[in-house]
Design an enzyme around this catalytic site. Structure first.
Site, short mmCIF file in Angstrom:
data_model
loop_
_atom_site.label_atom_id
_atom_site.label_comp_id
_atom_site.label_asym_id
_atom_site.label_seq_id
_atom_site.Cartn_x
_atom_site.Cartn_y
_atom_site.Cartn_z
N GLY A 21 0.69 -1.07 -0.16
CA GLY A 21 0.00 -0.09 0.02
C GLY A 21 0.76 1.14 0.10
N ASP A 22 0.35 2.26 -0.16
CA ASP A 22 0.76 3.74 -0.15
C ASP A 22 1.87 3.91 -1.15
OD1 ASP A 22 -0.43 4.14 2.30
OD2 ASP A 22 1.02 2.97 3.41
N GLN A 47 -4.89 -0.03 -1.03
CA GLN A 47 -3.84 -0.96 -0.19
C GLN A 47 -2.98 -1.40 -1.15
OE1 GLN A 47 -7.44 -1.56 1.05
NE2 GLN A 47 -6.78 0.21 2.36
N THR A 72 -4.10 8.35 6.41
CA THR A 72 -5.25 8.07 7.15
C THR A 72 -5.06 8.15 8.75
OG1 THR A 72 -6.23 6.57 5.56
CG2 THR A 72 -7.01 6.12 7.65
N ARG A 82 0.38 7.58 11.00
CA ARG A 82 1.45 6.81 11.66
C ARG A 82 2.72 6.73 10.63
NH1 ARG A 82 -1.09 0.99 12.26
NH2 ARG A 82 -2.12 1.60 10.19
N GLY A 135 -6.16 6.07 1.88
CA GLY A 135 -6.14 7.51 2.06
C GLY A 135 -5.05 7.86 1.00
N HIS A 136 -5.26 8.88 0.15
CA HIS A 136 -4.30 9.44 -0.52
C HIS A 136 -4.72 10.98 -0.83
CE1 HIS A 136 -7.02 7.66 -3.60
NE2 HIS A 136 -7.18 8.96 -4.17
N LYS A 155 -0.59 5.33 -5.60
CA LYS A 155 -1.99 4.90 -6.62
C LYS A 155 -2.58 6.04 -6.90
CE LYS A 155 -3.25 1.62 -3.89
NZ LYS A 155 -2.19 1.76 -2.88
P1 IMP Z 1 -7.02 -2.80 8.38
O1 IMP Z 1 -6.91 -2.62 6.70
O2 IMP Z 1 -7.20 -1.31 8.98
O3 IMP Z 1 -7.60 -3.85 8.89
O4 IMP Z 1 -5.47 -2.88 8.61
C1 IMP Z 1 -4.85 -4.11 8.18
C2 IMP Z 1 -3.24 -3.72 7.85
O5 IMP Z 1 -3.50 -3.05 6.69
C3 IMP Z 1 -2.53 -3.11 8.84
O6 IMP Z 1 -1.16 -3.40 8.83
C4 IMP Z 1 -2.71 -1.42 8.01
O7 IMP Z 1 -1.78 -0.74 8.40
C5 IMP Z 1 -2.62 -1.91 6.55
N1 IMP Z 1 -3.23 -1.02 5.51
C6 IMP Z 1 -4.79 -0.71 5.57
N2 IMP Z 1 -4.96 0.21 4.73
C7 IMP Z 1 -3.71 0.59 4.30
C8 IMP Z 1 -3.45 1.63 3.25
O8 IMP Z 1 -4.29 2.18 2.74
N3 IMP Z 1 -1.89 1.83 3.18
C9 IMP Z 1 -0.98 0.86 3.92
N4 IMP Z 1 -1.53 0.04 4.81
C10 IMP Z 1 -2.74 -0.03 5.00
#
Ligand code: IMP
Length: 451
Positions: free
Chosen positions: A12-13, A224, A300, A303, A40-41, A16
């Site tokens: 992810g990140d 993601q 988002t 972090r 989030g972007h 995109k």
């Molecule tokens: P969840 O999608 O909130 O259930 O998180 C599960 C895992 O996916 C965690 O490690 C999050 O940090 C990661 N994650 C979820 N959405 C994103 C994203 O948009 N970018 C990067 N990591 C993500």
């Protein structure tokens, strides 16, 4: 080329959002197919800076239909908040926006369950975004989920909610020892959201298929990345949806025969948020440098992202599991000034050399990356718009990425602005056929609602 899926090839990140924003110019429809407001972007254009979590960024262009597909889990509060913010900045949201009646809802208890469950996991915690994503998808699979379409049927909504809360409150109060929810309060809150969203709720599978049949170009926007995909990612340190290209079909109701190409987005290095193995992670000043120069903090949750070298094994696996037809490499400029650059070509585990991603998480966490070292470049690449102008070392680095990923590079991003991009080949093609509806002078949106 007509219909294109965009997916992340790492965790992810990858940037995109910027790639979708550029390509949306040549599309008629942009559709999100999985995930929720965990994504989030940020899109920076001539007008302003816009942050997106749920609504496809294609909404910034006039005349594009933007769709939230059935594979997405929708937090109506987050969606309305995003609509309000965009509208306050002058973005029009009306007939150009639709949300699937089959998309599942995120309810307040999903967030409460996630929070309590993460806290109770100790060292096994996933480091989720806290947006209620996992519990909402769990309810979908358990066949007890509430869907966006249920907002239009108050009686049914109330009954389902009461039934769910009967069980869930017990779970929250007895197992996790946190307060449960009053069903009437949640019901009233969601009926308020229904009032605001009702005009956008549609059978988006029909809408999308009709648009395709009439000659529209559709961009499928993944959130993601492949290695957060619930099947192909580093399970269980993944998200709960199908972030790989296959999710574009199940998450929209458009069949695979209607998809023409899949573009993977890869950062020129690697980042990861949350827990889970990361073979090329850098915990030294080099990693800190990437984090600082790349502004690697989540859009988002804010972090900090863990940073590391480019991992060829990771991206090659994404090429295979998504059937990638090309790559967009982003944030090349962040590597400006690095004396040398490492690229991971394989993983060593004991006497064994892995060229493909091991599915066993313990093996993956014990793997040592095998690196190849290339010289860096000193001349800045920020804002470069032509391949010719790149330093020779940067070209060599990109060539090696193509070889390791076993996929051609079509686009290179050299900064956060739309203009800071090298387009070697536009996967949507320069000359496209106009949608049949436009040729006939009708609206390209077969959306029945009036605004
Ligand atoms: P969840 O999608 O909130 O259930 O998180 C599960 C895992 O996916 C965690 O490690 C999050 O940090 C990661 N994650 C979820 N959405 C994103 C994203 O948009 N970018 C990067 N990591 C993500």
């Amino acid at each position: 080329m007509a219909n294109l899926v965009i997916v992340g090839t790492q965790w992810g990140d990858e940037g995109k959002g910027k790639i979708v924003d550029i390509l949306a110019r040549d599309a008629d429809v942009v559709v999100r197919f999985q995930g929720g407001s965990n994504a989030g972007h940020t899109v920076v254009n001539d007008r302003d800076t816009f942050v997106f979590h749920l609504i496809p960024s294609g909404i910034l262009y006039r005349g594009k239909l933007c769709v939230i597909g059935n594979g997405v889990v929708v937090d109506p509060e987050a969606l309305i908040d995003e609509m309000d913010r965009l509208q306050a900045k002058g973005v029009k949201i009306g007939r150009n926006f639709a949300v699937s009646q089959r998309a599942h809802l995120i309810l307040p208890y999903h967030k409460a369950i996630e929070k309590a469950s993460e806290q109770s996991k100790g060292w096994r915690r996933i480091g989720t975004t806290g947006r209620g994503i996992g519990p909402s998808y769990a309810d979908k699979m358990a066949r007890i989920g509430l869907r966006v379409g249920d907002l239009l049927n108050p009686q049914l909504f109330r009954r389902k909610l009461e039934e769910n809360l009967g069980e869930i409150n017990c779970f929250l109060e007895r197992l996790y020892q946190v307060p449960g929810f009053q069903s009437e309060k949640v019901f009233q809150q969601y009926m308020g959201y229904a009032e605001r969203l009702k005009d956008y709720i549609a059978d988006t599978a029909v809408l999308l298929n009709k648009a395709i049949d009439e000659g529209s170009t559709v961009l499928f926007e993944g959130a993601q990345g492949t290695h957060l995909d619930v099947d192909f990612g580093t399970y269980p340190y993944v998200t709960s949806s199908s972030a790989a290209a296959g999710g574009a079909c199940t998450g929209t109701g458009v069949g695979p025969t209607k998809i023409d190409a899949v573009m993977g987005v890869a950062k020129a290095y690697t980042t990861r948020v949350g827990s889970g193995p990361f073979p090329t992670e850098l915990t030294d000043h080099v990693g800190e440098g990437l984090q600082e120069r790349g502004r690697e903090f989540g859009a988002t949750t804010g972090r900090p992202r863990r940073c590391g070298w480019f991992d060829g094994v990771l991206v090659r696996y994404a090429t295979r599991t998504n059937g990638l037809t090309s790559l967009a490499v982003t944030k090349l400029d962040v590597l400006d000034g690095c004396q040398e650059l490492k690229l991971c070509t394989g993983y060593r585990h004991g006497n064994r050399l892995y060229k493909e991603m091991p599915s066993d998480l313990q093996v993956l966490s014990e793997c040592e990356p095998v690196y190849e070292v290339l010289p860096g470049w000193t001349r800045p690449t920020t804002g470069v718009t032509s391949y010719k102008e790149l330093p020779p070392q940067a070209k060599r680095y990109l060539n090696r990425i193509e070889e390791l990923a076993e996929c051609r590079v079509d686009m290179i991003s050299t900064g956060s602005k739309r203009s800071e991009t090298i387009i070697l080949r536009n996967p949507l093609g320069p000359a496209r056929r106009k949608p049949a509806s436009a040729r006939r002078g009708r609206s390209p949106f077969p959306h029945p609602k009036k605004h």
